[in-house]
Design a protein around this motif. Sequence first.
Motif, PDB file in Angstrom:
ATOM      1  N   LEU A   1      90.436-131.369 -57.180  1.00 56.25           N
ATOM      2  CA  LEU A   1      90.601-132.428 -56.193  1.00 56.25           C
ATOM      3  C   LEU A   1      89.490-132.361 -55.153  1.00 56.25           C
ATOM      4  O   LEU A   1      88.951-133.393 -54.724  1.00 56.25           O
ATOM      5  CB  LEU A   1      91.969-132.335 -55.518  1.00 56.25           C
ATOM      6  CG  LEU A   1      92.278-133.430 -54.492  1.00 56.25           C
ATOM      7  CD1 LEU A   1      92.102-134.827 -55.104  1.00 56.25           C
ATOM      8  CD2 LEU A   1      93.687-133.273 -53.925  1.00 56.25           C
ATOM      9  N   SER A   2      89.120-131.152 -54.740  1.00 58.93           N
ATOM     10  CA  SER A   2      87.997-130.989 -53.813  1.00 58.93           C
ATOM     11  C   SER A   2      86.720-131.576 -54.407  1.00 58.93           C
ATOM     12  O   SER A   2      85.981-132.317 -53.731  1.00 58.93           O
ATOM     13  CB  SER A   2      87.806-129.496 -53.503  1.00 58.93           C
ATOM     14  OG  SER A   2      86.601-129.280 -52.803  1.00 58.93           O
ATOM     15  N   ARG A   3      86.477-131.292 -55.674  1.00 65.51           N
ATOM     16  CA  ARG A   3      85.270-131.797 -56.336  1.00 65.51           C
ATOM     17  C   ARG A   3      85.325-133.315 -56.483  1.00 65.51           C
ATOM     18  O   ARG A   3      84.319-134.010 -56.287  1.00 65.51           O
ATOM     19  CB  ARG A   3      85.137-131.132 -57.718  1.00 65.51           C
ATOM     20  CG  ARG A   3      83.829-131.415 -58.418  1.00 65.51           C
ATOM     21  CD  ARG A   3      83.589-130.398 -59.524  1.00 65.51           C
ATOM     22  NE  ARG A   3      84.577-130.504 -60.582  1.00 65.51           N
ATOM     23  CZ  ARG A   3      84.413-131.250 -61.677  1.00 65.51           C
ATOM     24  NH1 ARG A   3      83.298-131.960 -61.833  1.00 65.51           N
ATOM     25  NH2 ARG A   3      85.338-131.297 -62.606  1.00 65.51           N
ATOM     26  N   CYS A   4      86.527-133.824 -56.816  1.00 66.12           N
ATOM     27  CA  CYS A   4      86.702-135.273 -56.978  1.00 66.12           C
ATOM     28  C   CYS A   4      86.400-136.013 -55.672  1.00 66.12           C
ATOM     29  O   CYS A   4      85.698-137.037 -55.655  1.00 66.12           O
ATOM     30  CB  CYS A   4      88.129-135.560 -57.441  1.00 66.12           C
ATOM     31  SG  CYS A   4      88.497-137.307 -57.714  1.00 66.12           S
TER      32      CYS A   4
ATOM     33  N   GLN B   1      86.544-130.557 -48.122  1.00 69.59           N
ATOM     34  CA  GLN B   1      86.475-129.196 -47.592  1.00 69.59           C
ATOM     35  C   GLN B   1      87.853-128.623 -47.326  1.00 69.59           C
ATOM     36  O   GLN B   1      88.088-127.425 -47.517  1.00 69.59           O
ATOM     37  CB  GLN B   1      85.645-129.182 -46.300  1.00 69.59           C
ATOM     38  CG  GLN B   1      85.338-127.774 -45.789  1.00 69.59           C
ATOM     39  CD  GLN B   1      84.556-126.964 -46.804  1.00 69.59           C
ATOM     40  OE1 GLN B   1      83.550-127.440 -47.360  1.00 69.59           O
ATOM     41  NE2 GLN B   1      84.995-125.735 -47.062  1.00 69.59           N
ATOM     42  N   LYS B   2      88.773-129.473 -46.897  1.00 63.65           N
ATOM     43  CA  LYS B   2      90.156-129.029 -46.656  1.00 63.65           C
ATOM     44  C   LYS B   2      90.751-128.421 -47.930  1.00 63.65           C
ATOM     45  O   LYS B   2      91.363-127.351 -47.902  1.00 63.65           O
ATOM     46  CB  LYS B   2      90.973-130.228 -46.181  1.00 63.65           C
ATOM     47  CG  LYS B   2      92.467-130.010 -46.146  1.00 63.65           C
ATOM     48  CD  LYS B   2      93.178-131.328 -45.870  1.00 63.65           C
ATOM     49  CE  LYS B   2      94.649-131.236 -46.247  1.00 63.65           C
ATOM     50  NZ  LYS B   2      95.339-132.537 -46.129  1.00 63.65           N
ATOM     51  N   TYR B   3      90.571-129.089 -49.059  1.00 63.76           N
ATOM     52  CA  TYR B   3      91.122-128.580 -50.319  1.00 63.76           C
ATOM     53  C   TYR B   3      90.320-127.395 -50.839  1.00 63.76           C
ATOM     54  O   TYR B   3      90.881-126.494 -51.470  1.00 63.76           O
ATOM     55  CB  TYR B   3      91.187-129.697 -51.361  1.00 63.76           C
ATOM     56  CG  TYR B   3      92.272-130.705 -51.045  1.00 63.76           C
ATOM     57  CD1 TYR B   3      93.601-130.422 -51.320  1.00 63.76           C
ATOM     58  CD2 TYR B   3      91.959-131.912 -50.437  1.00 63.76           C
ATOM     59  CE1 TYR B   3      94.604-131.332 -51.014  1.00 63.76           C
ATOM     60  CE2 TYR B   3      92.954-132.827 -50.131  1.00 63.76           C
ATOM     61  CZ  TYR B   3      94.278-132.530 -50.413  1.00 63.76           C
ATOM     62  OH  TYR B   3      95.267-133.427 -50.093  1.00 63.76           O
ATOM     63  N   ARG B   4      89.012-127.369 -50.549  1.00 56.02           N
ATOM     64  CA  ARG B   4      88.208-126.219 -50.960  1.00 56.02           C
ATOM     65  C   ARG B   4      88.631-124.975 -50.193  1.00 56.02           C
ATOM     66  O   ARG B   4      88.704-123.879 -50.759  1.00 56.02           O
ATOM     67  CB  ARG B   4      86.727-126.521 -50.729  1.00 56.02           C
ATOM     68  CG  ARG B   4      85.773-125.412 -51.184  1.00 56.02           C
ATOM     69  CD  ARG B   4      85.875-125.186 -52.702  1.00 56.02           C
ATOM     70  NE  ARG B   4      85.503-126.354 -53.448  1.00 56.02           N
ATOM     71  CZ  ARG B   4      84.291-126.612 -53.914  1.00 56.02           C
ATOM     72  NH1 ARG B   4      83.300-125.769 -53.670  1.00 56.02           N
ATOM     73  NH2 ARG B   4      84.044-127.696 -54.622  1.00 56.02           N
TER      74      ARG B   4
END
Length: 452
Positions: A339-342, A353-356
């Motif tokens: 999801l971060s990459r998406c 960045q929040k999901y990373r």
Amino acid sequence: MNARITTAPTRREFLGHLIRRPWRYPWSALAVLLLAGIIGLAAYFAGWQIWGEVHYRAALRSIEQATSSQTRANLEQALAQLKLCLQVRPRSLDTHFLAARTARRLHLYDEAEEHLSRCKKLDGVPEALSLEQALIQVQRADLGSEGFLWACVQKDHPDKLLILEALALGYLQTYRFKDALAALDLWLKEEPHALQAYVWRAELNKRLSGSDYLDAIHDSEQALALDANCDEARLNLAEVLLHKNMAREAAVHFAYLIDRQPGNVAPTLGLAKCKYRLGEAEEARKLFDRLLRVRPEDPEILSESAKLLLSTKQFGDAEEKLRRSLRVAPYEREALFDLSRCLELQGRKAEAQKYRDEYNRVEKDMAALKEVTRTIMESHKNPDLRRQAAQILLRNGKYADALMWLNSALLEDRQSAETWLLLAECYQKLEKPEESAVCRANAAQLQRRIIP
């Protein structure tokens, strides 16, 4: 006048008269009927006993076959045969004992204890009953009789192989992987055709092998050499091959399992992963669509299907599936990373960045869990380490795994209020309020003893 001379009827003539005119010989007819009834009754009971013996011998054959093929299916068949035998011989000590042992091996512990109770009433050998009870306890992850059982193994007890089987299962359930491996190694040394031992050791080696997996592959192949229809071993082998990026080889096994188990999601999902990795996007998409029709909110299926969408730059659909996946399983590393990459590919860098950051936190926790698990293997009687593992799992939504660690911590120390409180939290997360309340009460009782 000539006197009429009469002669006594022959036996055949008498029987003929008796059959044609039984009323002329009432007592003889009654005696014949009674004799026929006694013979018929004796034949009935003899046949009934033979029927029971047939089922008992069939059970013995199934138990013998369970060593090297279709272990669970053969044991289930044996238990069914023993139950039929007990209809004829309800007081048979041997049959009840064998039924208890077979039920235990099928993890039907209440049923096993019922048969042991009958054995005790039938004056079964106390030593044999005590051993069987100890095996039930160890399979239920209570390793209090561990020393006694190993002593039996060292003395070459006739039931040594069954003891090693129970010990291996007990160790696996309490995460004592090193001890489990020792029991499995010795079991296979004594019984090289033990199918279940290969299956368990393959699963254990998959956990312990890191990225190598060679031992896990070897044991799965050995299991399949014994029984090509062992679906558990084949699924394990397919998953290991996929982990080793041998997707083409894994696909063969997944496809075989789909034919045998059309209703099982695992091989279909495995084949979809293989097709994606092999670049067969359309085949992968069809498989994912089929799975999502059956399980539309399964987090793993959603996450894996999102990978395919990302690879074809369908960012909107991929994001939607990943968010659905994380609603069900919010701490799954791959979904967080994807999801971060998406989001990043869509230019939403702050949100990405929040999901990373969450992915990095979970990754750090899983590394810590791996280290704690390794330490537990060296110091398995330390309940603090088990609580530490459970806390990491609780923090990351792995409630069922946390429960297993906490229960194993209780086996080492039941006087820990902290463990009981963590159990209460775990049961609450699993939506079991009654169990949670009991654990909180136990914790409160222990805390009252500590606080003056």
